[in-house]
Design a protein around this motif. Structure first.
Motif, PDB file in Angstrom:
ATOM      1  N   ARG A 194      35.194 -12.471 -24.646  1.00 20.05           N
ATOM      2  CA  ARG A 194      36.607 -12.416 -25.024  1.00 20.05           C
ATOM      3  C   ARG A 194      36.955 -11.040 -25.585  1.00 20.05           C
ATOM      4  N   ALA A 195      35.994 -10.418 -26.293  1.00 21.44           N
ATOM      5  CA  ALA A 195      36.242  -9.102 -26.886  1.00 21.44           C
ATOM      6  C   ALA A 195      36.146  -7.970 -25.876  1.00 21.44           C
ATOM      7  N   GLY A 196      35.824  -8.286 -24.623  1.00 21.51           N
ATOM      8  CA  GLY A 196      35.730  -7.256 -23.601  1.00 21.51           C
ATOM      9  C   GLY A 196      34.356  -6.618 -23.475  1.00 21.51           C
ATOM     10  N   THR A 197      33.380  -7.149 -24.198  1.00 19.73           N
ATOM     11  CA  THR A 197      32.021  -6.606 -24.151  1.00 19.73           C
ATOM     12  C   THR A 197      31.296  -7.111 -22.919  1.00 19.73           C
ATOM     13  N   GLU A 198      30.608  -6.213 -22.231  1.00 20.18           N
ATOM     14  CA  GLU A 198      29.798  -6.597 -21.082  1.00 20.18           C
ATOM     15  C   GLU A 198      28.395  -6.986 -21.557  1.00 20.18           C
ATOM     16  N   ILE A 199      27.965  -8.173 -21.175  1.00 20.08           N
ATOM     17  CA  ILE A 199      26.640  -8.676 -21.561  1.00 20.08           C
ATOM     18  C   ILE A 199      25.792  -8.788 -20.303  1.00 20.08           C
ATOM     19  N   PRO A 200      24.780  -7.943 -20.154  1.00 18.90           N
ATOM     20  CA  PRO A 200      23.938  -8.030 -18.951  1.00 18.90           C
ATOM     21  C   PRO A 200      23.136  -9.331 -18.944  1.00 18.90           C
ATOM     22  N   MET A 201      23.175 -10.028 -17.833  1.00 17.24           N
ATOM     23  CA  MET A 201      22.527 -11.329 -17.718  1.00 17.24           C
ATOM     24  C   MET A 201      21.682 -11.391 -16.453  1.00 17.24           C
ATOM     25  N   GLU A 202      20.589 -12.123 -16.554  1.00 14.63           N
ATOM     26  CA  GLU A 202      19.826 -12.509 -15.372  1.00 14.63           C
ATOM     27  C   GLU A 202      20.212 -13.950 -15.063  1.00 14.63           C
ATOM     28  N   ILE A 203      20.844 -14.170 -13.910  1.00 14.78           N
ATOM     29  CA  ILE A 203      21.445 -15.463 -13.593  1.00 14.78           C
ATOM     30  C   ILE A 203      20.681 -16.114 -12.445  1.00 14.78           C
ATOM     31  N   THR A 204      20.212 -17.342 -12.702  1.00 15.63           N
ATOM     32  CA  THR A 204      19.545 -18.140 -11.675  1.00 15.63           C
ATOM     33  C   THR A 204      20.482 -19.263 -11.255  1.00 15.63           C
ATOM     34  N   VAL A 205      20.712 -19.394  -9.955  1.00 12.61           N
ATOM     35  CA  VAL A 205      21.650 -20.409  -9.456  1.00 12.61           C
ATOM     36  C   VAL A 205      20.934 -21.354  -8.496  1.00 12.61           C
ATOM     37  N   ARG A 206      21.383 -22.592  -8.505  1.00  9.22           N
ATOM     38  CA  ARG A 206      20.902 -23.594  -7.548  1.00  9.22           C
ATOM     39  C   ARG A 206      22.011 -24.618  -7.345  1.00  9.22           C
ATOM     40  N   SER A 207      22.004 -25.286  -6.223  1.00  9.41           N
ATOM     41  CA  SER A 207      23.038 -26.280  -5.926  1.00  9.41           C
ATOM     42  C   SER A 207      22.544 -27.674  -6.300  1.00  9.41           C
ATOM     43  N   VAL A 208      23.466 -28.508  -6.773  1.00 11.13           N
ATOM     44  CA  VAL A 208      23.163 -29.895  -7.128  1.00 11.13           C
ATOM     45  C   VAL A 208      24.320 -30.776  -6.665  1.00 11.13           C
ATOM     46  N   THR A 209      24.066 -32.072  -6.564  1.00  8.39           N
ATOM     47  CA  THR A 209      25.093 -33.030  -6.160  1.00  8.39           C
ATOM     48  C   THR A 209      25.170 -34.138  -7.203  1.00  8.39           C
ATOM     49  N   PHE A 210      26.376 -34.383  -7.736  1.00  9.66           N
ATOM     50  CA  PHE A 210      26.622 -35.465  -8.680  1.00  9.66           C
ATOM     51  C   PHE A 210      27.745 -36.334  -8.120  1.00  9.66           C
ATOM     52  N   GLY A 211      27.467 -37.634  -7.947  1.00  3.30           N
ATOM     53  CA  GLY A 211      28.516 -38.554  -7.512  1.00  3.30           C
ATOM     54  C   GLY A 211      29.162 -38.144  -6.215  1.00  3.30           C
TER      55      GLY A 211
END
Length: 378
Positions: A123-140
């Protein structure tokens, strides 16, 4: 007449709201409570983790749920986050690429994971470097993408510091070598490889320290002394790859962990061949200079001896020319006396002789003084 149901209206109402003896609500209520408690525990665990977890609707890209870490990192409320597409939380430069990644990910099996690096905007405009792991899931029956983001600010800073240190080691004009506690080389910079006549640093890795000294026992001695004293500074004779010896100065230390346990050995090596040669030349020059000064004093006495004979003959002559001979002889004697006084009594020469112990300081010579009468005394 119409038959009445076995239960009256009140009994039927109690069944519907779960108060009857045969209420289905009562039958499933304990299991429902157990499931709810399990979900609460799982939610509590997710909220305690430092990783930011996003549940993204694959069709719209909007957030369906987030854990407490997301709110802590980004400074948004949960209500604000659930009304925001996940892509809007990314830095503008990385938004398009991540949207495409999510689109592809939703078409892949749930077992397939993919990791990337991106910056989230708070919200303050700060960039936070992240390592992001993604995967797909199914709910309902609905497709989602789970993104787990880990703050890598400290890791990036550490990698940057390590890169700087590595660059400093590589750019050092001194040879730097790192070996394990047995003396086997783990790393050598380019200066070390060039100094010892190796084509590249990799040709040194795995060799033992004994390969770099004319005395093969020196490597083992260095290792032992370092492990005992943790630091050394010594001059030694190194051995180049072609077998030629040369003078080196070795500074060594033991690299320790936070608990004080030795991890490896680091040596800093300087080629001091030129310094040794220069020191030898200086010593020889100082010694020769001392000999020259003493010889000069002796030559002064040797000049006075024939000068004394000239003065003696001139005194026996009854001729105006004799006066000029005596006058010039006196001037020669004064010059020699001044030279004698200059080299013996000069503070700089005495300081030089005291500073360099290899040159003996001469004592006051027994200078022959000539008594030459002045022209008026003839």
């Amino acid at each position: 007449m119409r038959s009445e149901p076995p239960d009256g209206p009140d009994a039927l109402r109690e069944k519907i709201i779960g108060l009857g003896e045969t209420s289905l609500h009562k039958s499933y209520y304990p299991e429902l409570q157990s499931r709810l408690a399990e979900l609460e525990r799982f939610r509590a665990l997710l909220d305690q983790t430092y990783d930011a977890i996003f549940l993204i609707r694959a069709e719209t890209g909007k957030l369906a749920d987030v854990n407490a870490a997301v709110r802590a990192y980004l400074g948004y409320s949960k209500k604000e986050l659930l009304a925001t597409p996940f892509a809007d939380l990314l830095s503008p430069q990385q938004k398009a690429g991540f949207v495409e990644l999510i689109r592809k990910k939703s078409d892949l099996p749930s077992e397939c994971r993919q990791t990337c690096t991106a910056s989230l905007i708070s919200r303050a405009g700060t960039e936070i470097p992240m390592e992001i792991t993604v995967r797909s899931v199914t709910f309902g029956g609905e497709q989602y993408v789970v993104a787990i983001a880990r703050d890598i600010t400290d890791r990036i800073r550490t990698e940057r510091e390590l890169k700087i240190k590595e660059s400093a080691l590589e750019s050092s004009t001194n040879g730097i070598l790192i070996a394990d506690l047995t003396g086997a080389v783990m790393y050598a910079n380019r200066s070390f490889a060039l100094m010892f006549g190796y084509g590249e640093e990799g040709a040194i890795t795995g060799r033992n320290l004994e390969a770099f000294f004319t005395d093969p026992t020196v490597g083992e001695k260095i290792t032992g002394r370092l492990l005992d004293n943790h630091a050394i500074v010594e001059e030694m004779i190194g051995l180049r790859n072609n077998g030629s010896p040369f003078h080196i100065q070795v500074s060594g230390s033991v690299v320790q962990n936070d608990a004080g346990q030795p991890l490896c050995i680091m040596l800093i090596v300087m080629d001091i061949t030129w310094r040794i040669y220069t020191d030898q030349m200086k010593q020889e020059t100082y010694a020769q200079l001392g000999r020259n000064i003493e010889q000069f004093a002796i030559l002064g006495d040797h000049i006075r001896n024939p000068l004394q004979v000239i003065v003696g003959y001139a005194e026996m002559l009854d001729d105006p020319v004799a006066g000029k001979i005596l006058e010039q002889s006196r001037r020669i004697d004064e010059i020699i006396t001044e030279l004698d006084r200059g080299w013996v009594e000069s503070a700089s020469v005495r300081q030089f002789l005291r500073k360099h112990g290899d040159v003996a300081e001469p004592s006051e010579p027994g200078v022959l003084r000539i008594s030459i009468p002045k022209k008026g005394d003839l």
